[in-house]
Scaffold this motif. Structure first.
Motif, PDB file in Angstrom:
ATOM      1  N   GLY A  69       6.294   5.772 -73.279  1.00  0.00           N
ATOM      2  CA  GLY A  69       5.308   4.746 -73.630  1.00  0.00           C
ATOM      3  C   GLY A  69       5.963   3.513 -74.227  1.00  0.00           C
ATOM      4  N   LYS A  70       6.993   3.727 -74.998  1.00  0.00           N
ATOM      5  CA  LYS A  70       7.713   2.609 -75.616  1.00  0.00           C
ATOM      6  C   LYS A  70       8.428   1.789 -74.544  1.00  0.00           C
ATOM      7  CE  LYS A  70      10.362   1.828 -79.814  1.00  0.00           C
ATOM      8  NZ  LYS A  70      11.086   2.420 -80.915  1.00  0.00           N
ATOM      9  N   ASP A  71       9.072   2.478 -73.594  1.00  0.00           N
ATOM     10  CA  ASP A  71       9.750   1.781 -72.498  1.00  0.00           C
ATOM     11  C   ASP A  71       8.758   0.973 -71.666  1.00  0.00           C
ATOM     12  OD1 ASP A  71      12.208   2.766 -73.256  1.00  0.00           O
ATOM     13  OD2 ASP A  71      12.253   4.382 -71.774  1.00  0.00           O
ATOM     14  N   LYS A  72       7.621   1.575 -71.390  1.00  0.00           N
ATOM     15  CA  LYS A  72       6.587   0.892 -70.598  1.00  0.00           C
ATOM     16  C   LYS A  72       6.071  -0.342 -71.341  1.00  0.00           C
ATOM     17  CE  LYS A  72       2.085   1.604 -68.477  1.00  0.00           C
ATOM     18  NZ  LYS A  72       0.818   2.271 -68.642  1.00  0.00           N
ATOM     19  N   ALA A  73       5.828  -0.194 -72.634  1.00  0.00           N
ATOM     20  CA  ALA A  73       5.333  -1.313 -73.441  1.00  0.00           C
ATOM     21  C   ALA A  73       6.378  -2.432 -73.501  1.00  0.00           C
ATOM     22  CB  ALA A  73       4.978  -0.834 -74.851  1.00  0.00           C
ATOM     23  N   LYS A  74       7.656  -2.076 -73.543  1.00  0.00           N
ATOM     24  CA  LYS A  74       8.720  -3.086 -73.572  1.00  0.00           C
ATOM     25  C   LYS A  74       8.703  -3.907 -72.279  1.00  0.00           C
ATOM     26  CE  LYS A  74      13.720  -3.657 -73.973  1.00  0.00           C
ATOM     27  NZ  LYS A  74      15.009  -2.986 -74.140  1.00  0.00           N
ATOM     28  N   VAL A  75       8.596  -3.206 -71.147  1.00  0.00           N
ATOM     29  CA  VAL A  75       8.561  -3.883 -69.845  1.00  0.00           C
ATOM     30  C   VAL A  75       7.339  -4.797 -69.765  1.00  0.00           C
ATOM     31  CG1 VAL A  75       8.257  -3.493 -67.358  1.00  0.00           C
ATOM     32  CG2 VAL A  75       9.906  -2.127 -68.633  1.00  0.00           C
ATOM     33  N   GLU A  76       6.181  -4.271 -70.188  1.00  0.00           N
ATOM     34  CA  GLU A  76       4.945  -5.054 -70.147  1.00  0.00           C
ATOM     35  C   GLU A  76       5.027  -6.269 -71.068  1.00  0.00           C
ATOM     36  OE1 GLU A  76       1.988  -2.157 -71.144  1.00  0.00           O
ATOM     37  OE2 GLU A  76       1.859  -1.381 -69.099  1.00  0.00           O
ATOM     38  N   ALA A  77       5.553  -6.071 -72.272  1.00  0.00           N
ATOM     39  CA  ALA A  77       5.664  -7.181 -73.227  1.00  0.00           C
ATOM     40  C   ALA A  77       6.594  -8.263 -72.696  1.00  0.00           C
ATOM     41  CB  ALA A  77       6.164  -6.668 -74.581  1.00  0.00           C
ATOM     42  N   THR A  78       7.708  -7.853 -72.109  1.00  0.00           N
ATOM     43  CA  THR A  78       8.661  -8.818 -71.547  1.00  0.00           C
ATOM     44  C   THR A  78       8.006  -9.637 -70.441  1.00  0.00           C
ATOM     45  OG1 THR A  78      10.478  -7.309 -72.074  1.00  0.00           O
ATOM     46  CG2 THR A  78      10.948  -9.046 -70.478  1.00  0.00           C
ATOM     47  N   ALA A  79       7.283  -8.953 -69.552  1.00  0.00           N
ATOM     48  CA  ALA A  79       6.600  -9.648 -68.455  1.00  0.00           C
ATOM     49  C   ALA A  79       5.506 -10.578 -68.976  1.00  0.00           C
ATOM     50  CB  ALA A  79       6.011  -8.627 -67.485  1.00  0.00           C
ATOM     51  N   LEU A  80       4.741 -10.114 -69.954  1.00  0.00           N
ATOM     52  CA  LEU A  80       3.657 -10.933 -70.519  1.00  0.00           C
ATOM     53  C   LEU A  80       4.202 -12.186 -71.204  1.00  0.00           C
ATOM     54  CD1 LEU A  80       1.173  -8.322 -71.999  1.00  0.00           C
ATOM     55  CD2 LEU A  80       0.634 -10.087 -70.331  1.00  0.00           C
ATOM     56  N   ILE A  81       5.304 -12.046 -71.903  1.00  0.00           N
ATOM     57  CA  ILE A  81       5.902 -13.209 -72.577  1.00  0.00           C
ATOM     58  C   ILE A  81       6.353 -14.230 -71.531  1.00  0.00           C
ATOM     59  CG2 ILE A  81       7.884 -13.972 -73.936  1.00  0.00           C
ATOM     60  CD1 ILE A  81       7.514 -11.399 -75.629  1.00  0.00           C
ATOM     61  N   ALA A  82       6.962 -13.754 -70.453  1.00  0.00           N
ATOM     62  CA  ALA A  82       7.394 -14.668 -69.385  1.00  0.00           C
ATOM     63  C   ALA A  82       6.189 -15.384 -68.764  1.00  0.00           C
ATOM     64  CB  ALA A  82       8.174 -13.902 -68.320  1.00  0.00           C
ATOM     65  N   GLU A  83       5.124 -14.628 -68.500  1.00  0.00           N
ATOM     66  CA  GLU A  83       3.899 -15.226 -67.948  1.00  0.00           C
ATOM     67  C   GLU A  83       3.309 -16.248 -68.910  1.00  0.00           C
ATOM     68  OE1 GLU A  83       0.996 -12.236 -66.859  1.00  0.00           O
ATOM     69  OE2 GLU A  83       2.549 -11.010 -65.919  1.00  0.00           O
ATOM     70  N   ALA A  84       3.275 -15.889 -70.183  1.00  0.00           N
ATOM     71  CA  ALA A  84       2.693 -16.774 -71.192  1.00  0.00           C
ATOM     72  C   ALA A  84       3.490 -18.071 -71.300  1.00  0.00           C
ATOM     73  CB  ALA A  84       2.636 -16.068 -72.546  1.00  0.00           C
ATOM     74  N   LYS A  85       4.823 -17.974 -71.236  1.00  0.00           N
ATOM     75  CA  LYS A  85       5.664 -19.173 -71.307  1.00  0.00           C
ATOM     76  C   LYS A  85       5.395 -20.093 -70.112  1.00  0.00           C
ATOM     77  CE  LYS A  85       9.850 -17.995 -73.793  1.00  0.00           C
ATOM     78  NZ  LYS A  85      11.268 -17.643 -73.654  1.00  0.00           N
ATOM     79  N   THR A  86       5.293 -19.511 -68.930  1.00  0.00           N
ATOM     80  CA  THR A  86       5.023 -20.300 -67.723  1.00  0.00           C
ATOM     81  C   THR A  86       3.670 -20.983 -67.828  1.00  0.00           C
ATOM     82  OG1 THR A  86       6.360 -18.793 -66.401  1.00  0.00           O
ATOM     83  CG2 THR A  86       4.802 -20.172 -65.202  1.00  0.00           C
ATOM     84  N   LEU A  87       2.670 -20.214 -68.238  1.00  0.00           N
ATOM     85  CA  LEU A  87       1.314 -20.755 -68.367  1.00  0.00           C
ATOM     86  C   LEU A  87       1.263 -21.843 -69.439  1.00  0.00           C
ATOM     87  CD1 LEU A  87      -1.388 -20.248 -66.999  1.00  0.00           C
ATOM     88  CD2 LEU A  87      -1.889 -18.528 -68.721  1.00  0.00           C
ATOM     89  N   LEU A  88       1.994 -21.631 -70.517  1.00  0.00           N
ATOM     90  CA  LEU A  88       2.052 -22.614 -71.601  1.00  0.00           C
ATOM     91  C   LEU A  88       2.691 -23.922 -71.116  1.00  0.00           C
ATOM     92  CD1 LEU A  88       1.430 -23.027 -74.606  1.00  0.00           C
ATOM     93  CD2 LEU A  88       3.665 -22.064 -75.133  1.00  0.00           C
ATOM     94  N   ALA A  89       3.773 -23.797 -70.357  1.00  0.00           N
ATOM     95  CA  ALA A  89       4.433 -24.992 -69.809  1.00  0.00           C
ATOM     96  C   ALA A  89       3.506 -25.728 -68.841  1.00  0.00           C
ATOM     97  CB  ALA A  89       5.728 -24.600 -69.108  1.00  0.00           C
ATOM     98  N   ASP A  90       2.788 -24.958 -68.004  1.00  0.00           N
ATOM     99  CA  ASP A  90       1.824 -25.564 -67.064  1.00  0.00           C
ATOM    100  C   ASP A  90       0.713 -26.295 -67.813  1.00  0.00           C
ATOM    101  OD1 ASP A  90       3.330 -24.444 -65.043  1.00  0.00           O
ATOM    102  OD2 ASP A  90       1.877 -22.861 -64.549  1.00  0.00           O
ATOM    103  N   ALA A  91       0.203 -25.652 -68.859  1.00  0.00           N
ATOM    104  CA  ALA A  91      -0.885 -26.255 -69.639  1.00  0.00           C
ATOM    105  C   ALA A  91      -0.405 -27.531 -70.326  1.00  0.00           C
ATOM    106  CB  ALA A  91      -1.413 -25.258 -70.669  1.00  0.00           C
ATOM    107  N   GLN A  92       0.828 -27.501 -70.847  1.00  0.00           N
ATOM    108  CA  GLN A  92       1.383 -28.677 -71.514  1.00  0.00           C
ATOM    109  C   GLN A  92       1.556 -29.830 -70.524  1.00  0.00           C
ATOM    110  OE1 GLN A  92       2.138 -28.931 -75.016  1.00  0.00           O
ATOM    111  NE2 GLN A  92       2.010 -31.045 -74.294  1.00  0.00           N
ATOM    112  N   ALA A  93       2.057 -29.522 -69.340  1.00  0.00           N
ATOM    113  CA  ALA A  93       2.248 -30.549 -68.306  1.00  0.00           C
ATOM    114  C   ALA A  93       0.910 -31.148 -67.893  1.00  0.00           C
ATOM    115  CB  ALA A  93       2.969 -29.949 -67.106  1.00  0.00           C
ATOM    116  N   LEU A  94      -0.086 -30.296 -67.742  1.00  0.00           N
ATOM    117  CA  LEU A  94      -1.420 -30.788 -67.375  1.00  0.00           C
ATOM    118  C   LEU A  94      -2.022 -31.637 -68.485  1.00  0.00           C
ATOM    119  CD1 LEU A  94      -3.379 -27.951 -65.524  1.00  0.00           C
ATOM    120  CD2 LEU A  94      -3.065 -30.305 -64.762  1.00  0.00           C
ATOM    121  N   LEU A  95      -1.818 -31.204 -69.725  1.00  0.00           N
ATOM    122  CA  LEU A  95      -2.383 -31.939 -70.857  1.00  0.00           C
ATOM    123  C   LEU A  95      -1.782 -33.344 -70.934  1.00  0.00           C
ATOM    124  CD1 LEU A  95      -4.329 -31.867 -73.241  1.00  0.00           C
ATOM    125  CD2 LEU A  95      -2.482 -30.917 -74.634  1.00  0.00           C
TER     126      LEU A  95
END
Length: 196
Positions: A101-127
Motif C-alpha cells: 500500500g505504501k509503494d502504491k501510494a508513493k507511485v500515485e502521489a508522484t504521478a499526482l504531483i506531476a499532474e498538478a504541476k502541469t495543470l498549475l503551469a497551464d492555469a498560470q499561462a492562461l491567467l
C-alpha cells in the motif's frame, strides 16, 4: 502404607506435569504480538487498515482466550496456541499489505504531483492571457492568489513525498489540481465569453 505413599507421589508428579503443560505459549504469543507491532510500525494503520483491523481482532480473540484459561484449575492453552499462530499470520499479512500500500501510494502521489504541476503551469499561462476589462481585475487578483497558494501547496506536497508521507502528498496534490482546474476553467469561460 508404602502403596499409599506411592499413590501420593504418583498424584503429585501427575499434578506437576499437568501444571507444567498448562502454561501459556509465551514464545508463540510474543512472536504474534511482535508481528502486530511490526505492522503498526510499517504503517498498516494508513496503508493496510483492513489487514491491521483483522490482526487487532485476532489479538482480541487471543487475549480473551488467555483470560478465560487464566482462572481455570486445569488450563488448556491449545486454542491459545492456535490463536497465537493465526495472530502472527495476520500481523505478517498486515506488514506485507502495508508495504504494498505504501509503494502504491508513493507511485500515485508522484504521478499526482506531476499532474498538478502541469495543470498549475497551464492555469498560470492562461491567467496571464486572461481578458482584462471592467470588473475583471479583482477576479484576476483572486485567481493569482489562488495559484500562489497552490504553488506553496505543491512545495508542501513534494516535502511530504520526500518525507514518505504519501497520503498527505496525494491530498495536497489533489487540492492543487482542484485549484488550478478552477482557475483554468474560469479563464477559459471568460475567454469564450469575450469571443462571442
Amino acid at each position: 502404607m508404602r502403596a499409599r505413599y506411592g499413590l501420593w507421589v504418583l498424584f503429585i508428579v501427575a499434578a506437576i506435569s499437568m501444571a507444567g503443560c498448562s502454561a501459556p505459549p509465551k514464545e508463540a504469543i510474543d512472536a504474534a504480538k511482535a508481528a502486530v507491532d511490526q505492522a503498526v510500525t510499517a504503517g498498516a494503520g494508513q496503508y493496510a487498515a483492513e489487514a491491521l483491523k483483522a490482526a487487532q481482532d485476532a489479538q482480541a480473540a487471543l487475549d480473551a482466550e488467555l483470560q478465560a484459561q487464566e482462572g481455570k484449575w486445569f488450563a488448556s492453552y491449545t486454542k491459545a496456541t492456535e490463536l497465537a499462530t493465526a495472530l502472527k499470520a495476520a500481523g505478517e499479512k498486515a506488514v506485507t499489505e502495508a508495504a504494498a500500500g505504501k509503494d502504491k501510494a508513493k507511485v500515485e502521489a508522484t504521478a499526482l504531483i506531476a499532474e498538478a504541476k502541469t495543470l498549475l503551469a497551464d492555469a498560470q499561462a492562461l491567467l496571464d492571457k486572461a481578458p482584462k476589462g471592467k470588473g475583471s481585475a479583482a477576479d484576476i487578483e483572486v485567481m493569482k492568489t489562488d495559484l500562489a497558494t497552490a504553488t506553496t501547496s505543491i512545495a508542501d506536497a513534494e516535502a511530504a513525498l520526500s518525507g514518505e508521507r504519501y497520503l498527505d502528498a496525494k491530498a495536497k496534490a489533489e487540492s492543487v489540481k482542484a485549484a488550478a482546474m478552477t482557475v483554468k476553467t474560469a479563464v477559459e469561460t471568460a475567454m469564450a465569453a469575450k469571443k462571442r
